[in-house]
Enzyme design. Structure first.
Site, PDB file in Angstrom:
ATOM      1  N   CYS A 172       0.824  -1.216   0.000  1.00  0.00           N
ATOM      2  CA  CYS A 172       0.000   0.000   0.000  1.00  0.00           C
ATOM      3  C   CYS A 172       0.859   1.268   0.000  1.00  0.00           C
ATOM      4  O   CYS A 172       0.610   2.193  -0.775  1.00  0.00           O
ATOM      5  CB  CYS A 172      -0.980  -0.006   1.159  1.00  0.00           C
TER       6      CYS A 172
HETATM    7  N1  LIG Z   1      -3.790  -4.397   5.428  1.00  0.00           N
HETATM    8  C1  LIG Z   1      -3.348  -3.677   4.386  1.00  0.00           C
HETATM    9  O1  LIG Z   1      -3.575  -2.453   4.288  1.00  0.00           O
HETATM   10  C2  LIG Z   1      -2.563  -4.361   3.281  1.00  0.00           C
HETATM   11  C3  LIG Z   1      -2.315  -3.636   2.108  1.00  0.00           C
HETATM   12  C4  LIG Z   1      -1.594  -4.236   1.076  1.00  0.00           C
HETATM   13  C5  LIG Z   1      -1.136  -5.535   1.230  1.00  0.00           C
HETATM   14  N2  LIG Z   1      -1.361  -6.207   2.391  1.00  0.00           N
HETATM   15  C6  LIG Z   1      -0.844  -7.583   2.497  1.00  0.00           C
HETATM   16  O2  LIG Z   1      -1.949  -8.469   2.253  1.00  0.00           O
HETATM   17  C7  LIG Z   1      -1.804  -9.655   3.039  1.00  0.00           C
HETATM   18  C8  LIG Z   1      -3.037  -9.798   3.927  1.00  0.00           C
HETATM   19  O3  LIG Z   1      -3.117  -8.636   4.746  1.00  0.00           O
HETATM   20  P1  LIG Z   1      -4.330  -8.395   5.768  1.00  0.00           P
HETATM   21  O4  LIG Z   1      -4.139  -7.026   6.306  1.00  0.00           O
HETATM   22  O5  LIG Z   1      -5.610  -8.761   5.116  1.00  0.00           O
HETATM   23  O6  LIG Z   1      -3.953  -9.469   6.911  1.00  0.00           O
HETATM   24  P2  LIG Z   1      -4.845 -10.044   8.087  1.00  0.00           P
HETATM   25  O7  LIG Z   1      -5.943  -9.091   8.408  1.00  0.00           O
HETATM   26  O8  LIG Z   1      -3.881 -10.396   9.162  1.00  0.00           O
HETATM   27  O9  LIG Z   1      -5.473 -11.397   7.466  1.00  0.00           O
HETATM   28  C9  LIG Z   1      -4.695 -12.534   7.157  1.00  0.00           C
HETATM   29  C10 LIG Z   1      -5.605 -13.623   6.598  1.00  0.00           C
HETATM   30  O10 LIG Z   1      -4.784 -14.760   6.280  1.00  0.00           O
HETATM   31  C11 LIG Z   1      -5.320 -15.919   6.962  1.00  0.00           C
HETATM   32  N3  LIG Z   1      -4.192 -16.813   7.272  1.00  0.00           N
HETATM   33  C12 LIG Z   1      -3.066 -16.527   7.978  1.00  0.00           C
HETATM   34  N4  LIG Z   1      -2.239 -17.595   8.002  1.00  0.00           N
HETATM   35  C13 LIG Z   1      -2.855 -18.578   7.300  1.00  0.00           C
HETATM   36  C14 LIG Z   1      -2.528 -19.927   6.976  1.00  0.00           C
HETATM   37  N5  LIG Z   1      -1.388 -20.477   7.388  1.00  0.00           N
HETATM   38  N6  LIG Z   1      -3.409 -20.636   6.262  1.00  0.00           N
HETATM   39  C15 LIG Z   1      -4.587 -20.102   5.861  1.00  0.00           C
HETATM   40  N7  LIG Z   1      -4.958 -18.820   6.106  1.00  0.00           N
HETATM   41  C16 LIG Z   1      -4.109 -18.080   6.826  1.00  0.00           C
HETATM   42  C17 LIG Z   1      -6.013 -15.367   8.191  1.00  0.00           C
HETATM   43  O11 LIG Z   1      -6.962 -16.311   8.655  1.00  0.00           O
HETATM   44  P3  LIG Z   1      -7.484 -16.272  10.195  1.00  0.00           P
HETATM   45  O12 LIG Z   1      -8.349 -15.036  10.307  1.00  0.00           O
HETATM   46  O13 LIG Z   1      -8.288 -17.525  10.325  1.00  0.00           O
HETATM   47  O14 LIG Z   1      -6.255 -16.227  11.062  1.00  0.00           O
HETATM   48  C18 LIG Z   1      -6.678 -14.120   7.584  1.00  0.00           C
HETATM   49  O15 LIG Z   1      -7.827 -14.491   6.863  1.00  0.00           O
HETATM   50  C19 LIG Z   1      -0.506  -9.479   3.864  1.00  0.00           C
HETATM   51  O16 LIG Z   1       0.547 -10.146   3.225  1.00  0.00           O
HETATM   52  C20 LIG Z   1      -0.292  -7.956   3.854  1.00  0.00           C
HETATM   53  O17 LIG Z   1       1.064  -7.598   3.979  1.00  0.00           O
HETATM   54  C21 LIG Z   1      -2.085  -5.655   3.414  1.00  0.00           C
END
Ligand SMILES: NC(=O)c1ccc[n+]([C@@H]2O[C@H](COP(=O)([O-])OP(=O)(O)OC[C@H]3O[C@@H](n4cnc5c(N)ncnc54)[C@H](OP(=O)(O)O)[C@@H]3O)[C@@H](O)[C@H]2O)c1
Length: 359
Positions: A172
């Protein structure tokens, strides 16, 4: 250019309507996180896809609306414990909203099965695996696919994205910073150090970390972190070098601000020749004339105008000396900085208008 594109706000609709037989079957792995949730919201309103698989670390299958009650009445889809073989039988297009290192466990099977993948993690963004090791503290485990992946910034790599089966959706912060800097870097206008001061909402850290931050009364707080060493620094530098051929000298100082959504980047630099605001404006219009989600502003942009949308707003000021320039770029970290950009990439990969489902 951006006229006629409406914000993404309030677009969730029922998935029980309409003919779904010709729709592309899509999956969201990591559907319960912040970016996964935003993807489901956007995909439910996309006229050419059907969500056929949602997965997370849930121990048992459970209705998605039970995990996220704001989806009540909007989808009956079940969220499954992630099983990659089952995922492959159910879907053809995959969004990986997973933490880094987890994406590269699953992407190889999907690609080997001929599926198309947009990965929102950092696993396929850095071509140099020594940088991945240095900034993510772990070895890269899928160098074969890393070499084939395309960086998913549609405004710069549209043609490459259209031909790719693996797109590395940008971070982001890098989206806001690269989009703001790219035209001036490409024009060879930058003289010396570039200082980038970016502010991110707490949702940038993922759902679990954001919950911890909220318990610290973050709404009344604001702080800098990881100056010079943030993991997005090599991503910004390597993509600007790849896209323009230029190396730049950049200091990146990220901040966390107590807002729910958004990235606001303020970038200070010197030009190597005297320029006027109109000349700068013409440069940006030239680079982004075919980019439906970039808006070049007359005044410095405001975060409230982009939150809830897939737009990146860019504005600038030029000092009276004609050499000192401030660029300002802002976007919604969960939409243009993640899920919206991912859907924009899917549209391009499937040969559709890049704005479908994002209006
Ligand atoms: N947040 C942002 O603004 C943003 C922007 C750009 C990119 N990103 C990137 O996008 C990705 C996701 O970010 P997020 O903010 O959405 O993260 P998040 O809110 O922490 O969500 C992570 C998701 O992955 C699942 N998960 C984690 N480990 C897993 C595994 N071993 N097997 C299956 N599912 C698993 C979690 O499931 P549970 O809920 O069941 O634990 C949850 O659904 C990250 O790599 C982050 O760096 C984030």
């Amino acid at each position: 250019m951006s006229k006629g594109i409406n914000p993404v706000r309030n677009f969730v609709q029922s998935d029980s309507q309409g003919d779904i037989f010709n729709r592309v079957k899509v999956a969201v792995l990591g559907a319960t996180g912040f970016t996964g949730e935003k993807l489901v919201e956007i995909l439910l309103g996309h006229p050419q896809v059907e969500i056929t698989y949602l997965a997370s670390q849930t121990p048992e299958p459970v209705a998605y609306k039970t995990l996220l009650p704001n989806f009540t009445g909007k989808t009956e889809t079940i969220c499954e414990p992630l099983d990659i073989s089952e995922a492959i039988t159910k879907s053809d297009f995959f969004f990986l909203s997973l933490p880094h290192t987890v994406s590269m466990e699953f992407a190889p099977s999907l690609l080997a099965a001929g599926k198309k993948v947009v990965d929102l993690s950092a696993d396929y963004r850095l071509k140099d695996t020594s940088l991945y090791q240095e900034y993510y503290n772990t070895a890269h485990k899928d160098q074969g696919n890393l070499a084939k992946g395309v960086y998913g910034l549609a405004e710069i790599y549209h043609k490459q994205i259209a031909k790719s089966n693996l797109v590395a959706n940008p971070g982001c912060y890098p989206t806001s910073i690269i989009l703001a800097l790219f035209p001036l870097v490409k024009e060879g206008l930058i003289n010396g150090k570039v200082v980038v001061d970016s502010k991110s909402a707490i949702s940038g850290a993922g759902r679990k970390t954001a919950a911890k931050l909220r318990s610290m009364d973050v709404a009344n707080n604001f702080w800098a972190y990881k100056p010079f060493v943030h993991q997005h620094t090599p991503e910004i530098l390597s993509i600007l070098k790849d896209a323009s051929g230029e190396n730049i000298d950049l200091s990146f100082i990220p901040h966390v601000a107590g807002m729910a959504a958004g990235i606001y980047s303020t970038i200070c630099l010197n030009s190597n020749k005297k320029v006027s605001k109109d000349e700068i404006s013409d440069i940006y219009k030239k680079y982004y004339q075919d980019s439906p989600f970039i808006r070049i502003k007359e005044d410095l942009p405001k975060l409230g105008d982009v939150v809830g949308t897939n737009f990146c707003d860019i504005g600038f000021a030029v000092n009276v000396d004609g050499k000192e320039i401030v660029l300002v770029s802002c976007l919604d970290n969960l939409i243009k900085g993640a899920a919206g950009a991912a859907v924009q990439n899917m549209n391009i990969m499937l040969g559709w208008d890049e704005a479908i489902g994002l209006k």
